[in-house]
Design a protein around this motif. Structure first.
Motif, short mmCIF file in Angstrom:
data_model
loop_
_atom_site.label_atom_id
_atom_site.label_comp_id
_atom_site.label_asym_id
_atom_site.label_seq_id
_atom_site.Cartn_x
_atom_site.Cartn_y
_atom_site.Cartn_z
N ASN A 256 22.35 -60.59 18.89
CA ASN A 256 22.93 -62.67 19.44
C ASN A 256 23.46 -63.20 20.67
O ASN A 256 23.88 -62.24 21.33
N ALA A 257 23.64 -64.09 19.88
CA ALA A 257 24.58 -64.64 21.56
C ALA A 257 26.13 -64.24 22.25
O ALA A 257 26.74 -64.74 22.96
N ASP A 315 18.55 -67.63 18.80
CA ASP A 315 19.32 -66.24 19.36
C ASP A 315 18.10 -65.47 19.84
O ASP A 315 18.85 -64.71 20.50
#
Length: 382
Positions: A256-257, A315
């Motif tokens: 994810n981010a 994401d």
């Protein structure tokens, strides 16, 4: 030299929020030498001269540091268990002016999202490292993870769960520890990122409940005390259990981010488009295929999502590392297309995306169930 702006000493920053360093000239000087270190390794070494206003400004440190924020997480394992990743790096910057040296230190953590005016350190202490805040849908057969940033001053921590289920029509709540993780307090400014297994089947096992339990929802949070709420450190993360018998689902593991592992399950229609490119020619007076390039591309609909889940799904579509998971295997994939429109209307939303296997061999053997029952069906059932 004097600072008019700089990262605070030993402060935690997400890499997109690291402030510029602004130096002001206060004595006769031709300029400054600047060095930037990540985990003790010099990644930038330059000499700067003062502008006409006697100012030197070092901008966009996050763009340089981001390349060195690898958390060592990978999308090549089916079983996601509790483990500790490489800690957040210590960043050192140093200015040299003649014989005078100015040194500063801070800590950086990956985050591709702009959190606005939120304090990075306070936000990380109160939340899991995910943009899907508050609630998420799950099911018994889905794998789930959360990641937490443990500060150097924290002691060993506990991931606590509270599960709500039905027993003969009566709503019951049960709370207990899922796992203990982390390290004893230290003075090395070593923050650690723990990725923790929060799958429903794992929660049931840890709390001593059968897989047939009719679960309504469950919450997880981090606590400094065993099986207690008095030492709660972060906001509770709620999983809503979806018992809908979907015909087919597709589960993805991705970075994810924040550079940590998360999962996403698409519950909508899935289609497969197979194409082949041929080079044709005459061989022994027969028109035949000389070469062929076979490609299989899958297109998934996410299924209905809330507004919050739609935003979080960015994401997935932006991630460079994505894998398709099944019960006992995993295969890295590459997202090739996305059609996504977000709306603030009070309606259920969804989006579609396409992917193909990352490896070039798309022509693979897929085992199928024999007969109308799954292989795990109990033949003695009456």
């Amino acid at each position: 030299m004097q600072y008019s702006q700089r990262p605070a000493e030993w402060q935690l920053y997400f890499h997109n929020s690291i402030p510029d360093i602004i130096c002001n000239k206060d004595v006769a000087s031709e300029g400054l030498s600047f060095a930037l270190k990540v985990r003790g390794v010099v990644v930038l070494d330059e000499h700067y001269t003062w502008d006409t206003n006697g100012i030197i400004q070092v901008r966009n440190l996050g763009e340089i540091i981001e390349k060195f924020l690898d958390t060592t997480a990978t999308v090549d394992k089916v079983e996601v268990v509790s483990y500790l990743l490489k800690g957040t790096p210590i960043i050192e910057f140093k200015f040299t002016e003649a014989a005078t040296v100015y040194v500063g230190n801070f800590i950086a953590c990956k985050c591709d999202v702009d959190l606005g005016n939120l304090n990075d350190s306070s936000w990380a202490a109160r939340n899991f490292l995910t943009r899907c805040l508050g609630t998420k849908k799950t099911a018994l057969d889905r794998k789930e993870t959360v990641s937490y940033l443990q500060k150097d001053t924290d002691n060993f921590l506990y991931l606590v769960a509270k599960i709500t289920f039905l027993d003969n029509g009566v709503i019951i709540e049960q709370q207990g520890n899922l796992t203990m993780f982390g390290h004893a307090p230290n003075t090395t400014h070593s923050h650690l990122i723990a990725t923790l297994n929060t799958s429903l089947i794992s929660v049931l096992k840890q709390l001593g409940l059968p897989n047939t339990t009719e679960v309504l929802n469950y919450q997880v949070w981090v606590s400094a005390t065993s099986n207690g709420e008095s030492g709660t450190l972060c906001n509770a993360y709620t999983y809503l259990v979806d018992s809908t018998p979907y015909r087919e689902t597709a589960s993805f593991l991705f970075l994810n981010a924040f550079g940590t592992l998360e999962t996403f399950t698409a519950t909508g229609l899935k289609t497969t488009e197979k194409t082949a490119e041929y080079n044709l020619g005459n061989i022994d007076n027969h028109y035949r295929k000389l070469t062929q390039d076979f490609k299989s591309e899958q297109t998934c609909n996410s299924g209905f999502l809330t507004e919050n889940e739609m935003e979080w799904a960015d994401d997935l579509v932006k991630s460079y590392s994505v894998a398709l998971m099944s019960s006992n295997s995993i295969a890295q994939v590459t997202l090739t297309k996305v059609s996504k429109t977000d709306t603030e209307a009070n309606v259920l939303q969804s989006f579609t995306f396409s992917y193909q296997l990352a490896k070039n061999k798309n022509f693979i053997f897929m085992s199928k169930h024999v007969g109308i029952f799954e292989a795990v069906f109990d033949n003695t059932f009456q």
